[in-house]
Design a protein around this motif. Structure first.
Motif, PDB file in Angstrom:
ATOM      1  N   THR A 199       9.283  12.202  -2.847  1.00 19.36           N
ATOM      2  CA  THR A 199      10.642  12.640  -2.534  1.00 19.36           C
ATOM      3  C   THR A 199      10.680  13.450  -1.246  1.00 19.36           C
ATOM      4  N   VAL A 200       9.692  14.319  -1.062  1.00 14.81           N
ATOM      5  CA  VAL A 200       9.637  15.123   0.166  1.00 14.81           C
ATOM      6  C   VAL A 200       9.468  14.207   1.378  1.00 14.81           C
ATOM      7  N   SER A 201       8.652  13.177   1.236  1.00 15.81           N
ATOM      8  CA  SER A 201       8.472  12.217   2.334  1.00 15.81           C
ATOM      9  C   SER A 201       9.784  11.511   2.657  1.00 15.81           C
ATOM     10  N   VAL A 202      10.543  11.153   1.624  1.00 17.58           N
ATOM     11  CA  VAL A 202      11.830  10.490   1.834  1.00 17.58           C
ATOM     12  C   VAL A 202      12.788  11.413   2.574  1.00 17.58           C
ATOM     13  N   ARG A 203      12.805  12.681   2.208  1.00 18.36           N
ATOM     14  CA  ARG A 203      13.690  13.638   2.878  1.00 18.36           C
ATOM     15  C   ARG A 203      13.358  13.708   4.372  1.00 18.36           C
ATOM     16  N   SER A 204      12.089  13.721   4.688  1.00 15.93           N
ATOM     17  CA  SER A 204      11.675  13.781   6.095  1.00 15.93           C
ATOM     18  C   SER A 204      12.082  12.516   6.841  1.00 15.93           C
ATOM     19  N   GLU A 205      11.949  11.365   6.202  1.00 10.79           N
ATOM     20  CA  GLU A 205      12.362  10.105   6.830  1.00 10.79           C
ATOM     21  C   GLU A 205      13.866  10.072   7.065  1.00 10.79           C
ATOM     22  N   LEU A 206      14.632  10.627   6.143  1.00 15.24           N
ATOM     23  CA  LEU A 206      16.085  10.689   6.315  1.00 15.24           C
ATOM     24  C   LEU A 206      16.457  11.582   7.492  1.00 15.24           C
ATOM     25  N   LEU A 207      15.701  12.644   7.691  1.00 12.34           N
ATOM     26  CA  LEU A 207      15.946  13.519   8.841  1.00 12.34           C
ATOM     27  C   LEU A 207      15.645  12.788  10.142  1.00 12.34           C
ATOM     28  N   THR A 208      14.642  11.926  10.133  1.00 13.08           N
ATOM     29  CA  THR A 208      14.345  11.120  11.322  1.00 13.08           C
ATOM     30  C   THR A 208      15.504  10.181  11.622  1.00 13.08           C
ATOM     31  N   MET A 209      16.093   9.598  10.582  1.00  7.48           N
ATOM     32  CA  MET A 209      17.266   8.745  10.763  1.00  7.48           C
ATOM     33  C   MET A 209      18.431   9.554  11.317  1.00  7.48           C
ATOM     34  N   LEU A 210      18.575  10.782  10.858  1.00  8.47           N
ATOM     35  CA  LEU A 210      19.653  11.644  11.349  1.00  8.47           C
ATOM     36  C   LEU A 210      19.445  11.970  12.823  1.00  8.47           C
ATOM     37  N   GLU A 211      18.202  12.210  13.203  1.00  8.68           N
ATOM     38  CA  GLU A 211      17.907  12.491  14.608  1.00  8.68           C
ATOM     39  C   GLU A 211      18.320  11.311  15.490  1.00  8.68           C
ATOM     40  N   GLN A 212      18.070  10.102  15.017  1.00 10.06           N
ATOM     41  CA  GLN A 212      18.471   8.914  15.769  1.00 10.06           C
ATOM     42  C   GLN A 212      19.991   8.840  15.901  1.00 10.06           C
ATOM     43  N   LYS A 213      20.683   9.192  14.839  1.00 14.62           N
ATOM     44  CA  LYS A 213      22.155   9.185  14.866  1.00 14.62           C
ATOM     45  C   LYS A 213      22.672  10.214  15.873  1.00 14.62           C
ATOM     46  N   VAL A 214      22.050  11.378  15.901  1.00 17.73           N
ATOM     47  CA  VAL A 214      22.431  12.424  16.847  1.00 17.73           C
ATOM     48  C   VAL A 214      22.257  11.926  18.277  1.00 17.73           C
ATOM     49  N   GLU A 215      21.127  11.293  18.553  1.00 16.85           N
ATOM     50  CA  GLU A 215      20.844  10.809  19.906  1.00 16.85           C
ATOM     51  C   GLU A 215      21.862   9.769  20.353  1.00 16.85           C
ATOM     52  N   GLN A 216      22.410   9.016  19.416  1.00 18.14           N
ATOM     53  CA  GLN A 216      23.361   7.948  19.752  1.00 18.14           C
ATOM     54  C   GLN A 216      24.815   8.427  19.770  1.00 18.14           C
ATOM     55  N   ASP A 217      25.032   9.695  19.440  1.00 17.99           N
ATOM     56  CA  ASP A 217      26.388  10.227  19.345  1.00 17.99           C
ATOM     57  C   ASP A 217      26.936  10.531  20.740  1.00 17.99           C
ATOM     58  N   SER A 218      27.916   9.756  21.173  1.00 15.91           N
ATOM     59  CA  SER A 218      28.472   9.910  22.523  1.00 15.91           C
ATOM     60  C   SER A 218      29.405  11.109  22.645  1.00 15.91           C
ATOM     61  N   THR A 219      29.789  11.723  21.521  1.00 20.56           N
ATOM     62  CA  THR A 219      30.684  12.885  21.587  1.00 20.56           C
ATOM     63  C   THR A 219      29.922  14.160  21.917  1.00 20.56           C
ATOM     64  N   LEU A 220      28.606  14.146  21.751  1.00 22.86           N
ATOM     65  CA  LEU A 220      27.797  15.346  21.967  1.00 22.86           C
ATOM     66  C   LEU A 220      27.346  15.457  23.413  1.00 22.86           C
ATOM     67  N   ILE A 221      27.224  16.687  23.885  1.00 20.02           N
ATOM     68  CA  ILE A 221      26.646  16.921  25.205  1.00 20.02           C
ATOM     69  C   ILE A 221      25.144  17.108  25.048  1.00 20.02           C
ATOM     70  N   ARG A 222      24.458  17.133  26.169  1.00 19.48           N
ATOM     71  CA  ARG A 222      23.003  17.156  26.151  1.00 19.48           C
ATOM     72  C   ARG A 222      22.439  18.347  25.368  1.00 19.48           C
ATOM     73  N   SER A 223      23.020  19.521  25.561  1.00 22.01           N
ATOM     74  CA  SER A 223      22.498  20.707  24.878  1.00 22.01           C
ATOM     75  C   SER A 223      22.710  20.630  23.369  1.00 22.01           C
ATOM     76  N   ASP A 224      23.824  19.993  22.946  1.00 24.87           N
ATOM     77  CA  ASP A 224      24.055  19.809  21.508  1.00 24.87           C
ATOM     78  C   ASP A 224      22.897  19.028  20.892  1.00 24.87           C
ATOM     79  N   LYS A 225      22.561  17.925  21.542  1.00 28.33           N
ATOM     80  CA  LYS A 225      21.507  17.052  21.018  1.00 28.33           C
ATOM     81  C   LYS A 225      20.163  17.776  20.985  1.00 28.33           C
ATOM     82  N   ALA A 226      19.887  18.544  22.028  1.00 25.50           N
ATOM     83  CA  ALA A 226      18.608  19.273  22.075  1.00 25.50           C
ATOM     84  C   ALA A 226      18.530  20.307  20.956  1.00 25.50           C
ATOM     85  N   LYS A 227      19.634  21.016  20.727  1.00 26.84           N
ATOM     86  CA  LYS A 227      19.652  22.039  19.680  1.00 26.84           C
ATOM     87  C   LYS A 227      19.542  21.416  18.288  1.00 26.84           C
ATOM     88  N   LEU A 228      20.268  20.328  18.072  1.00 24.73           N
ATOM     89  CA  LEU A 228      20.214  19.661  16.773  1.00 24.73           C
ATOM     90  C   LEU A 228      18.826  19.083  16.511  1.00 24.73           C
TER      91      LEU A 228
END
Length: 220
Positions: free
Chosen positions: A135-164
């Motif tokens: 389960t802990v491994s799954v949680r970490s993989e989901l966070l990796t998916m979230l990071e990818q979503k953040v990187e693809q978010d066109s509404t965010l500025i560069r510093s937002d993405k770096a902080k997230l």
């Protein structure tokens, strides 16, 4: 991730059950005999992950997507009273915070696949909870998916993405530490709660949502 000075760190010799060639079926007795060895080459974590890394991932993507969508759904539900417009930069920043905390704390049901039976039996012999470990491994993989979503978010500025990304990385480090503690027999409930608190604290520390003059210049 390796565990230093762990009681499980010296269990496998050069012929351990995970390095045997052309033999994917291991009996309970084989696992018991292998765990009883004390010759000290690969660490417990290395051996425990070996089978999981060879597991087919054809159903893993669908499985992870289901949980990711659940975390996103819960995030939107928690933001029904948000003053920000759905899809706006400010709303998405709040949504990612909620998604992170959901990923850390929401119930995740895992099943033991046939190719993971050897690993599960090994954990059982050592009195460890394989499902909780997974389960802990799954949680970490989901966070990796979230990071990818953040990187693809066109509404965010560069510093937002770096902080997230920094918060996601810190949370994954905390999950890794929790997984190591789990192998030492520790109850990791408090560690997961602390991880959730750390996400909110990091949002405040990094002033997420606030734009500096440097950020504005970077956008131009």
């Amino acid at each position: 991730m390796y565990i230093q000075n762990s009681p499980y760190s010296q269990m496998y010799g050069s012929n351990d059950l995970y390095s045997r060639k052309n033999n994917n079926v291991v009996s309970d007795q084989d696992i018991y005999n292998s765990a009883a060895k004390n010759s000290g080459t690969p660490s417990f974590m290395e051996a425990a992950k070996a089978v999981q890394e060879k597991a087919p991932n054809n159903t893993q993507s669908t499985y992870l997507t289901k949980h990711f969508e659940q975390a996103e759904k819960l995030a939107h539900e928690s933001l029904v009273s948000s003053s920000h417009k759905i899809g706006s930069r400010e709303y998405n920043i709040e949504m990612y915070r909620e998604m992170m905390t959901n990923i850390v704390e929401m119930p995740i049901e895992v099943e033991i696949a046939p190719e993971e039976m050897n690993q599960a039996l090994l954990f059982n012999h050592l009195g460890l909870d394989f499902k909780e470990y997974k389960t802990v491994s799954v949680r970490s993989e989901l966070l990796t998916m979230l990071e990818q979503k953040v990187e693809q978010d066109s509404t965010l500025i560069r510093s937002d993405k770096a902080k997230l990304t920094a918060i996601i990385t810190d949370t994954q480090d905390r999950l890794e530490a929790a997984q190591a503690a789990l192998l030492e027999g520790e109850d990791i409930t408090q560690r997961l709660q602390d991880s959730k608190k750390a996400i909110y604290h990091s949002y405040e520390q990094l002033k997420l949502g606030k734009v500096s003059q440097r950020d504005l210049l970077a956008v131009l």
